[in-house]
Motif scaffolding. Structure first.
Motif, PDB file in Angstrom:
ATOM      1  N   MET A   1       0.858  -1.193   0.000  1.00  0.00           N
ATOM      2  CA  MET A   1       0.000   0.000   0.000  1.00  0.00           C
ATOM      3  C   MET A   1       0.879   1.222   0.000  1.00  0.00           C
ATOM      4  N   GLY A   2       0.587   2.157  -0.887  1.00  0.00           N
ATOM      5  CA  GLY A   2       1.366   3.395  -0.955  1.00  0.00           C
ATOM      6  C   GLY A   2       2.855   3.110  -1.122  1.00  0.00           C
TER       7      GLY A   2
ATOM      8  N   ARG B   1       4.577   0.703   0.008  1.00  0.00           N
ATOM      9  CA  ARG B   1       5.190   0.026   1.137  1.00  0.00           C
ATOM     10  C   ARG B   1       4.599  -1.371   1.259  1.00  0.00           C
TER      11      ARG B   1
ATOM     12  N   ILE C   1       3.138  -4.088   3.351  1.00  0.00           N
ATOM     13  CA  ILE C   1       2.585  -4.189   4.701  1.00  0.00           C
ATOM     14  C   ILE C   1       2.998  -5.525   5.311  1.00  0.00           C
TER      15      ILE C   1
ATOM     16  N   PRO D   1       0.726  -6.611  16.884  1.00  0.00           N
ATOM     17  CA  PRO D   1       0.699  -5.243  17.420  1.00  0.00           C
ATOM     18  C   PRO D   1      -0.068  -4.291  16.501  1.00  0.00           C
TER      19      PRO D   1
ATOM     20  N   GLY E   1      -0.967  -1.660  13.851  1.00  0.00           N
ATOM     21  CA  GLY E   1      -0.307  -1.281  12.613  1.00  0.00           C
ATOM     22  C   GLY E   1       0.412  -2.413  11.922  1.00  0.00           C
TER      23      GLY E   1
ATOM     24  N   SER F   1      -5.988  -5.590   9.999  1.00  0.00           N
ATOM     25  CA  SER F   1      -7.145  -5.137   9.226  1.00  0.00           C
ATOM     26  C   SER F   1      -6.866  -5.263   7.728  1.00  0.00           C
TER      27      SER F   1
ATOM     28  N   GLN G   1     -13.683  -2.891  11.821  1.00  0.00           N
ATOM     29  CA  GLN G   1     -13.109  -2.467  13.085  1.00  0.00           C
ATOM     30  C   GLN G   1     -13.867  -1.275  13.648  1.00  0.00           C
TER      31      GLN G   1
HETATM   32  N1  ADP Z   1      -4.394   3.686   2.625  1.00  0.00           N
HETATM   33  C1  ADP Z   1      -3.213   3.382   3.141  1.00  0.00           C
HETATM   34  N2  ADP Z   1      -2.072   3.711   2.465  1.00  0.00           N
HETATM   35  C2  ADP Z   1      -0.854   3.398   2.969  1.00  0.00           C
HETATM   36  N3  ADP Z   1      -0.670   2.752   4.133  1.00  0.00           N
HETATM   37  C3  ADP Z   1      -1.757   2.401   4.844  1.00  0.00           C
HETATM   38  C4  ADP Z   1      -3.085   2.694   4.399  1.00  0.00           C
HETATM   39  N4  ADP Z   1      -3.960   2.214   5.303  1.00  0.00           N
HETATM   40  C5  ADP Z   1      -3.220   1.668   6.280  1.00  0.00           C
HETATM   41  N5  ADP Z   1      -1.904   1.771   6.008  1.00  0.00           N
HETATM   42  C6  ADP Z   1      -0.793   1.252   6.839  1.00  0.00           C
HETATM   43  O1  ADP Z   1      -0.871  -0.146   6.838  1.00  0.00           O
HETATM   44  C7  ADP Z   1      -0.404  -0.648   8.070  1.00  0.00           C
HETATM   45  C8  ADP Z   1      -1.329  -1.719   8.578  1.00  0.00           C
HETATM   46  O2  ADP Z   1      -2.577  -1.139   8.930  1.00  0.00           O
HETATM   47  P1  ADP Z   1      -3.725  -2.030   9.588  1.00  0.00           P
HETATM   48  O3  ADP Z   1      -3.926  -3.240   8.755  1.00  0.00           O
HETATM   49  O4  ADP Z   1      -4.891  -1.133   9.775  1.00  0.00           O
HETATM   50  O5  ADP Z   1      -3.090  -2.422  10.983  1.00  0.00           O
HETATM   51  P2  ADP Z   1      -3.764  -3.188  12.228  1.00  0.00           P
HETATM   52  O6  ADP Z   1      -5.168  -3.499  11.861  1.00  0.00           O
HETATM   53  O7  ADP Z   1      -2.919  -4.396  12.428  1.00  0.00           O
HETATM   54  O8  ADP Z   1      -3.652  -2.257  13.385  1.00  0.00           O
HETATM   55  C9  ADP Z   1      -0.269   0.536   9.011  1.00  0.00           C
HETATM   56  O9  ADP Z   1       1.101   0.797   9.200  1.00  0.00           O
HETATM   57  C10 ADP Z   1      -0.926   1.667   8.283  1.00  0.00           C
HETATM   58  O10 ADP Z   1      -0.236   2.860   8.524  1.00  0.00           O
END
Ligand code: ADP
Ligand code: MG
Lengths: 298, 286
Positions: B29-30, B32, B34, B53, B55, B59, B95
């Protein structure tokens, strides 16, 4: 005017007064147009309040004003100005919402659009020489001079808008209260949001022609907000919203006919009175309930 | 008759038994990554927790299961189809959603959206299918013990009451897979235990596969078949004993982690400030 010569004033006899209301074609047209607009505003307003888009709705009504003024300036029908500007405004709002900025950035962008619209409106009005008469009715509404053709146009627009909302009612409701789950279930949430803004634009344009651009809220927001206060049942809420909009429109038109004040004033005051009445009523009902539930002093 | 065990047959039978299968999957995503190299398999009727943990991408995994995010790498199938193509057989609880106090919509209407919210047009009154729908909505509300308050505006209910109604919404179509993103998050301890027990009952009685994101493993520990732990850009899958161990977590975090078992059976993780369920102790005011 011949009509003015026939006008007899309020007789306080309900039957003759009603007969008088329906005696003139312009008044029949006004009642028909008001009825069409009230139904449309009641339905779309209920969804607008549910979606917390009253600020967007307000912006569309402000945009209606330069639309009408520009049409007057160009010698085109005022309705054309309302519909084209509200349509463009809806596209702009959809663009702002689609850019997925933060909520505060979004309201700031919508607010700037509003300021621009007001500025343009006054520019057009000052360029236009038939100034004062026109400005009043653009801002505060009129029921004089609605032609049968205009009624036909309003009817076509309202049937289209209400049909669209009814066909999309459940997915739109789903997308409005629970966008994440709706999206996962394949509901086209973004498309519905865009389509709803367009329908809202149509409703605002149509409502402006009765209440004027500044008082659109009287039919679009207040009845819907009152209905949301009165019931949490969706279908009943929409029906109530339409019923309140119809009631204040009919009564407002009748009062305006027998007096010198603009129809927008009556419609606004009446719907505000209904809203306040309902809020106060609910407050009292709740107090009673609380008192009834409170433990008896020992 | 040809032999029953052709490759296609095996694959078809696996698809029937497997609710979710991810193979060496990655999501970007973006720009990076994940997580990558994530493998996961959930059978029908299994209860699987996703831990990790904040982030870490829990999700994100849920969204990948629903086909809302594309995979950058690897393979995935959900209920025998590519992700996103069987979503009408999945119950989804996103969530943390709280309806604000001004939301004047009845709980029962929110539940009903799960049944017919995606249908166009208006229902014709008096049709037998309407009575069936109403009966199903009432049944599922009873199942989550929400009958008493289901007709109140949802904005006026507590977090736990809202959560039960949202679970009812996710269940109303009799899904084959339930994905719940932190359903216990905003609840007090008794409600956490009750909702966890409810999900487990549905999982067993109706043979529904459950994928549940949790912040604290302890309320669900005794119910779990398997655990997926996401951290450090990848994931480990296994039994709770295998995954929630000093050895596995130390490897995942690349730092020393200790897992302790309290006398009441609760797991406490020490050594990683960001790890969930470090605050495993009971709240004294409860
Ligand atoms: N639209 C997006 N663009 C880029 N990065 C994202 C976006 N949405 C979430 N992230 C990043 O993806 C990572 C995982 O997010 P998430 O799945 O919500 O974590 P969790 O549910 O385990 O707390 C986080 O570091 C968040 O910053
Ligand atoms: Mg999350």
């Amino acid at each position: 005017m011949i009509e003015a010569a026939l006008f007899q004033g309020l007789s306080w006899n309900p039957i003759t007064d009603l007969q008088q209301l329906f005696a003139f074609q312009f008044m029949v047209n006004a009642l028909e147009a008001g009825t069409i607009v009230a139904v449309m505003a009641g339905v779309t307003g209920w969804f607008m309040v549910l979606r917390k888009q009253t600020f967007a709705g307000h912006t569309l009504s402000v945009i209606a004003f330069p639309g009408a003024a520009a049409a007057g300036l160009a010698g085109l029908p005022v309705a054309l100005g309302y519909f084209s500007f509200c349509g463009l405004g809806a596209l702009a709002l959809a663009g702002i919402a689609g850019s997925r900025r933060s909520l505060s950035a979004e309201s700031a962008a919508i607010g700037s659009l509003q300021a621009l619209a007001l500025g343009l409106g006054f520019l057009f009005v000052s360029l236009y020489h038939g100034v004062l008469n026109g400005l009043d009715s653009l801002l505060f509404g009129t029921f004089l001079g609605i032609t049968s053709r205009q009624v036909g146009v309003l009817l076509a627009v309202a049937v289209t808008a209400v049909t669209l909302v009814v066909v999309a009612a459940r997915p739109l409701f789903f997308a409005s209260v629970d966008a994440d789950v709706a999206r996962a279930r394949g509901v086209p949430v973004a498309l519905l949001g865009f389509g709803f803004l367009l329908v809202l634009g149509l409703s605002v344009a149509a409502t402006s022609q009765i209440t004027g651009a500044l008082l659109v809220f009287a039919l679009l927001v207040t009845p819907a907000a009152t209905a949301h206060q009165l019931t949490s049942r969706a279908v009943l809420g929409i029906a109530l919203s339409v019923a309140i909009a119809l009631g204040v429109t009919w009564l407002g038109l009748a009062l305006a006919y027998f007096s010198v004040y603009p129809v927008g004033f009556y419609v606004t005051s009446l719907s505000f009175a209904v809203y306040v009445g309902v809020r106060v009523g609910r407050f009292i009902a709740r107090r009673r309930q609380d008192v009834a539930l409170a433990p008896e002093p020992a | 008759m040809s032999q029953a065990g052709t490759a296609a047959d095996i694959e078809a039978r696996n698809a029937k038994e497997t609710a979710v299968a991810f193979e060496r999957a990655a999501v970007r995503m973006g720009g990076r990554t994940i997580w990558s190299d994530l493998s996961l398999s959930v059978a029908r009727g299994e209860f699987v927790a996703i831990l990790g943990p904040n982030g870490a991408g829990k999700s994100t995994l849920i969204k990948a299961v629903l086909g809302l995010l594309p995979l950058a790498d690897g393979r995935a199938s959900v209920l025998g189809r590519p992700p996103g193509e069987a979503n009408d057989r999945i119950g989804y609880l996103p969530q943390r959603r709280n309806f604000d106090a001004g939301t004047r919509i009845r709980g029962v209407d929110i539940v009903k959206l799960g049944l017919d919210g995606a249908r166009w047009g208006i229902p014709i009154p008096g049709l037998p299918s309407r009575a069936r729908d109403a009966a199903r909505v009432a049944e599922v509300i009873e199942l989550v013990d929400a009958t008493v308050y289901a007709r109140k505006p949802i904005g006026e209910l507590s977090g736990g009451e809202q959560q039960r109604l949202l679970i009812a919404q996710a269940l109303v179509r009799r899904p084959e897979l339930l994905v719940l993103d932190e359903p216990l998050d905003s609840l007090d301890l008794p409600n956490q235990a009750a909702v966890a027990a409810l999900v487990r009952r549905i999982c067993r009685e109706e043979n529904v596969a459950v994928l549940l994101v949790a912040h604290d493993i302890n309320p669900i520990l005794s119910y779990l078949d398997r655990v997926v732990y996401i951290a450090g850009g990848t994931a480990v899958e296994g039994s709770p004993e295998q995954v929630i161990s000093s050895e596995t977590l130390s490897r995942l975090y690349g730092a020393p982690i200790e897992v302790l078992r309290a006398s009441d059976g609760r797991l406490v993780v020490v050594g990683q400030p960001e790890a969930p369920f470090v605050h495993g102790g009971r709240h004294s005011h409860d």
